[in-house]
Design a protein around this motif. Structure first.
Motif, mmCIF file in Angstrom:
data_model
loop_
_atom_site.group_PDB
_atom_site.id
_atom_site.type_symbol
_atom_site.label_atom_id
_atom_site.label_comp_id
_atom_site.label_asym_id
_atom_site.label_seq_id
_atom_site.Cartn_x
_atom_site.Cartn_y
_atom_site.Cartn_z
ATOM 1 N N ALA A 104 39.720 44.481 51.995
ATOM 2 C CA ALA A 104 39.127 45.805 52.163
ATOM 3 C C ALA A 104 38.956 46.553 50.851
ATOM 4 N N ILE A 105 39.477 46.022 49.755
ATOM 5 C CA ILE A 105 39.448 46.723 48.470
ATOM 6 C C ILE A 105 38.139 46.474 47.735
ATOM 7 N N ASN A 106 37.531 47.556 47.277
ATOM 8 C CA ASN A 106 36.329 47.461 46.445
ATOM 9 C C ASN A 106 36.689 47.084 45.021
ATOM 10 N N ILE A 165 36.495 43.919 40.326
ATOM 11 C CA ILE A 165 35.579 44.313 41.398
ATOM 12 C C ILE A 165 35.460 43.137 42.365
ATOM 13 N N CYS A 166 35.746 43.399 43.641
ATOM 14 C CA CYS A 166 35.927 42.306 44.595
ATOM 15 C C CYS A 166 34.652 41.896 45.332
ATOM 16 N N LYS A 167 33.725 42.801 45.541
ATOM 17 C CA LYS A 167 32.487 42.499 46.287
ATOM 18 C C LYS A 167 32.835 41.678 47.534
ATOM 19 N N GLN A 168 33.572 42.295 48.426
ATOM 20 C CA GLN A 168 34.165 41.611 49.569
ATOM 21 C C GLN A 168 33.118 40.995 50.502
ATOM 22 N N ILE A 291 34.606 37.921 43.182
ATOM 23 C CA ILE A 291 35.571 38.648 42.355
ATOM 24 C C ILE A 291 35.196 38.504 40.885
ATOM 25 N N ILE A 292 35.146 39.640 40.212
ATOM 26 C CA ILE A 292 34.859 39.646 38.768
ATOM 27 C C ILE A 292 35.858 40.560 38.074
#
Length: 324
Positions: A104-106, A165-168, A291-292
């Motif tokens: 859920a984390i951005n 930045i996870c871009k879930q 993920i970056i």
């Protein structure tokens, strides 16, 4: 930061340097070896799994498309902390999480480069001797990011913030066209983004897209600042809108609706992003994450970083890339 050629042992090839000044971005494949990618991913997953929800204000990170940009105290005091910001679409209408917290984390920010040993090692030449492209200058060994900064002409590069930045999967939000110097403004503009793919970034999972050459003609018209009444806001930029170089200038008939070029990259790649360059990414509707790790560098010599910027320096100042 200067566009004049810099003699450098390590950092960037002449072709990569030319691409950066021509297009406003450059892609450096295999900038991180697989061992480093794994270490940074392992640290990311540990952070995502271990942070507590019990005392979290449930701050959501917004790019401004659906709601106002984030600006609460949890965000504004995160410059020297490791904090967690949720995706807007991770909640239902009643404000309840619809995903496990790790999905859920951005983003995680903004001091990983200082507080997380695996991420801090990326800037420390004593702790990353195997990074490809690391070099020496003046008899001193430099980390790969420092060697890149020297190749770009930085005299006193300072890392001021860092993020995962996870871009879930399914909910990773779109990011509209923007310029990094809007959010990390110096007088004159000097920001450069170092963007490392820790997983493959594809059209399917929301890779970056760039408007090539826009750094040459797109002025930094606005700044993202602390509001005098609390929170954050955008204000007109009354200072310099381009770096201090005669080769920059506003072009006629050009705008952010131009033809963007997609930047699909493999894990381990580094993407360098000029602070004036217009770039964006689409929403991740796929089942694959993206993920970056990214940090930004500004010029510490002969520039002004003022008290209006949303991000304020810690008591010891921003992190130097050049180590004596």
């Amino acid at each position: 930061m200067s566009s004049e050629p810099i003699t450098s042992n390590g950092g960037l090839t002449p072709e990569q340097l030319a691409a950066f000044w021509r297009d406003g971005y450059a892609i450096i494949p295999n900038a991180l070896p697989p061992t480093t990618v794994k270490a940074l991913l392992d640290e990311t997953h540990s952070l995502l799994e271990e942070f507590p929800l019990s005392d979290h204000p449930m701050t959501r990170f917004s790019t401004g498309e659906k709601s106002a940009h984030v600006g609460d105290d949890y965000f504004l005091t995160s410059g020297d902390q490791v904090r967690f910001f949720f995706e807007e679409d991770a909640f239902d209408a009643g404000g309840r999480l619809t995903k496990p917290k790790a999905r859920a984390i951005n983003k995680i920010g903004h001091a990983l480069h200082a507080l997380s040993p695996p991420f801090a090692a990326l800037l420390d030449p004593a702790r990353n001797p195997d990074l490809l492209g690391a070099g020496t200058s003046g008899g001193r060994k430099e980390s790969h990011p420092a060697a890149v900064a020297r190749a770009l002409g930085f005299r006193d590069p300072r890392c001021l913030q860092s993020m995962v930045i996870c871009k879930q999967p399914e909910i990773g939000g779109a990011v509209p066209p923007h310029q990094d110097s809007t959010f990390l403004y110096t007088d004159p503009p000097s920001a450069v983004g170092f963007w490392y793919a820790l997983e493959d970034a594809t059209a399917e999972n929301g890779c970056l897209s760039f408007l090539p050459g826009s750094h040459r003609w797109a002025p930094v018209r606005q700044r993202f600042v602390r509001s005098k009444t609390g929170g954050t806001e955008f204000m007109d930029n009354n200072g310099p809108q381009f770096p201090a170089n005669d080769s920059y200038g506003e072009g006629e008939g050009q705008g952010e609706e131009g033809e963007y070029k997609m930047g699909e990259v493999k894990a381990g790649s580094l993407v360098l992003i000029h602070g004036n360059l217009l770039h964006k990414s689409e929403k991740n509707l796929s089942q694959k994450g993206r993920i970056i790790y990214t940090f930004h560098v500004i010029e510490g010599e002969d520039t002004k970083y003022d008290e209006r910027n949303w991000l304020q320096p810690p008591k010891d100042g921003f992190t130097r890339l050049y180590r004596d």
